[in-house]
Design a protein around this motif. Structure first.
Motif, PDB file in Angstrom:
ATOM      1  N   LEU A 194       0.826  -1.316   0.058  1.00 40.37           N
ATOM      2  CA  LEU A 194       0.030   0.055  -0.076  1.00 40.37           C
ATOM      3  C   LEU A 194       0.758   1.145  -0.024  1.00 40.37           C
ATOM      4  O   LEU A 194       1.995   1.543   0.852  1.00 40.37           O
ATOM      5  CB  LEU A 194      -0.735  -0.038   1.297  1.00 40.37           C
ATOM      6  CG  LEU A 194      -2.264  -0.751   1.322  1.00 40.37           C
ATOM      7  CD1 LEU A 194      -2.828  -0.884   2.430  1.00 40.37           C
ATOM      8  CD2 LEU A 194      -3.081  -0.478   0.284  1.00 40.37           C
ATOM      9  N   PHE A 203      -5.809   7.905   2.746  1.00 39.60           N
ATOM     10  CA  PHE A 203      -6.317   7.354   1.566  1.00 39.60           C
ATOM     11  C   PHE A 203      -4.881   6.480   1.217  1.00 39.60           C
ATOM     12  O   PHE A 203      -3.873   7.159   1.081  1.00 39.60           O
ATOM     13  CB  PHE A 203      -6.657   8.167   0.461  1.00 39.60           C
ATOM     14  CG  PHE A 203      -7.022   7.311  -0.927  1.00 39.60           C
ATOM     15  CD1 PHE A 203      -8.118   6.441  -0.737  1.00 39.60           C
ATOM     16  CD2 PHE A 203      -6.242   7.203  -1.890  1.00 39.60           C
ATOM     17  CE1 PHE A 203      -8.416   5.761  -1.770  1.00 39.60           C
ATOM     18  CE2 PHE A 203      -6.652   6.432  -3.166  1.00 39.60           C
ATOM     19  CZ  PHE A 203      -7.497   5.708  -3.188  1.00 39.60           C
ATOM     20  N   SER A 204      -5.202   5.294   1.142  1.00 38.23           N
ATOM     21  CA  SER A 204      -3.762   4.156   0.578  1.00 38.23           C
ATOM     22  C   SER A 204      -4.497   3.413  -0.647  1.00 38.23           C
ATOM     23  O   SER A 204      -5.517   2.935  -0.615  1.00 38.23           O
ATOM     24  CB  SER A 204      -3.395   3.360   1.674  1.00 38.23           C
ATOM     25  OG  SER A 204      -3.018   4.014   2.760  1.00 38.23           O
ATOM     26  N   ILE A 205      -3.628   3.224  -1.493  1.00 39.15           N
ATOM     27  CA  ILE A 205      -3.600   2.407  -2.649  1.00 39.15           C
ATOM     28  C   ILE A 205      -2.706   1.428  -2.896  1.00 39.15           C
ATOM     29  O   ILE A 205      -1.475   2.062  -2.769  1.00 39.15           O
ATOM     30  CB  ILE A 205      -4.240   3.478  -3.705  1.00 39.15           C
ATOM     31  CG1 ILE A 205      -4.673   2.418  -5.126  1.00 39.15           C
ATOM     32  CG2 ILE A 205      -2.935   3.915  -4.421  1.00 39.15           C
ATOM     33  CD1 ILE A 205      -5.210   3.093  -5.988  1.00 39.15           C
ATOM     34  N   ALA A 245      -7.593  -0.554  -1.887  1.00 38.97           N
ATOM     35  CA  ALA A 245      -7.735   0.623  -1.602  1.00 38.97           C
ATOM     36  C   ALA A 245      -8.047   0.614  -0.155  1.00 38.97           C
ATOM     37  O   ALA A 245      -9.223  -0.265   0.393  1.00 38.97           O
ATOM     38  CB  ALA A 245      -8.512   1.645  -2.475  1.00 38.97           C
ATOM     39  N   GLU A 256     -12.299  -0.672   3.332  1.00 31.58           N
ATOM     40  CA  GLU A 256     -11.481  -1.432   2.383  1.00 31.58           C
ATOM     41  C   GLU A 256     -12.143  -1.935   1.173  1.00 31.58           C
ATOM     42  O   GLU A 256     -13.082  -2.393   1.049  1.00 31.58           O
ATOM     43  CB  GLU A 256     -10.673  -2.419   3.069  1.00 31.58           C
ATOM     44  CG  GLU A 256      -9.615  -3.379   2.465  1.00 31.58           C
ATOM     45  CD  GLU A 256      -8.995  -4.294   3.265  1.00 31.58           C
ATOM     46  OE1 GLU A 256      -8.426  -3.993   4.429  1.00 31.58           O
ATOM     47  OE2 GLU A 256      -8.758  -5.379   2.860  1.00 31.58           O
TER      48      GLU A 256
END
Length: 300
Positions: A194, A203-205, A245, A256
């Motif tokens: 991530l 926000f993480s992707i 994400a 999630e």
């Protein structure tokens, strides 16, 4: 502190800076219909799964040991189109699992830590009276070593149904995490990366490859033979790969999203010579989860 409940949870679980304990949550997964390999008559298989859980951590007075009591419920609903051997109701039956997990996490010193988890589980279709075959006793034992400020290496053994059939397997953990990047490897469970975005990493992707499976005691009778067979197990497994994400919606509430392609899809009814094996073509899937996760402190 404005929210003493959140502060208490963060205090109770601080085995190391990489342990993000989900305190509670729900998750829904849908593995879309795909053809059953080498089967005629347009046979297809799809799976839907639902999970809900809660974890209650308590840090002991020695300041090094955390005990976590966890309770979870899972539901699996396979759907087999044109299932020639079963009635429609049996081909779309719902299976349930109820688990209690007791986890002991202990910080030996600034570098070494260990974790032991026992997880008695009931996994059944509840079509017949409960028996010893409905019970599983899963577990994990792991030792970890902190290589640096943001890196952990570990290993141990796990008794799991993630591969379908209950197996004792070695497990390996590696995690490297800072304010932007999080590489989390826990074999044979998952490989996950991530990248955090935004000033507070709300926000993480990234991407994930995860092994997913299950084992249930069942009572399923075929409908076409003069002497119909009775199948006593459902075993399934698959490998899921795709984009991941995470969105921190409000303080400790996290959304999630995981979706992509599911490969090596297979499921089985019964045991030994009395077994039906199915391979399913690769196909798309998606998963949506909502959980309560304390925001960890991560060093640069």
């Amino acid at each position: 502190m404005k929210n003493p409940i959140i502060g208490l949870f963060m205090l109770c679980f601080s085995m190391n800076s990489y342990a993000q304990l989900e305190l509670a949550g729900v998750e829904y997964s849908n593995f879309l219909a795909a053809n059953i390999t080498d089967a005629g008559n347009g046979q297809e298989a799809a799976f839907q799964e639902f999970r809900a859980f809660v974890n209650l951590p308590k840090k002991l007075k020695n300041g090094k040991t955390t005990i976590i009591n966890g309770l979870s419920y899972g539901m699996v609903q396979p759907s087999i189109k044109n299932a020639l051997l079963f009635d429609d109701g049996d081909a779309n039956r719902t299976f349930h699992s109820i688990s209690y997990a007791l986890t002991l996490a202990h910080q030996i010193n600034s570098k070494w830590a260990f974790l032991i988890r026992v997880k008695p589980t009931i996994a059944s279709d509840f079509e017949a009276d409960l028996s010893s075959d409905d019970f599983l006793f899963l577990g994990t034992a792991m030792v970890t070593y902190k290589l640096g400020a943001n890196m952990v290496l570990g290993g141990g053994v796990v008794y799991t149904t993630q591969t379908g059939e209950p197996l004792i397997l070695p497990t390996i953990k590696f995690q490297h995490q800072n304010k932007r990047h999080d590489l989390d490897i826990l074999l044979p469970s998952h490989i996950k990366y991530l990248h955090g975005l935004g000033a507070q990493k709300k926000f993480s992707i990234g991407a994930q490859v995860a092994l997913n499976g299950g084992y249930y005691n069942i009572s399923l009778t075929e409908n076409t033979a003069q002497n119909p067979r009775v199948f006593d197990e459902l075993i399934y497994s698959r490998t899921n790969a795709g984009l991941l994400a995470k969105v921190r919606m409000y303080r400790v509430v996290q959304l999630e999203l995981f979706g992509g392609y599911s490969v090596a899809r297979r499921f089985k009814f019964g045991t030994g010579d009395n077994r039906l094996d199915y391979d399913v073509d690769n196909g798309p899937f998606f998963s949506v989860g909502l959980s309560i996760v304390p925001k960890p402190h991560i060093e640069d």
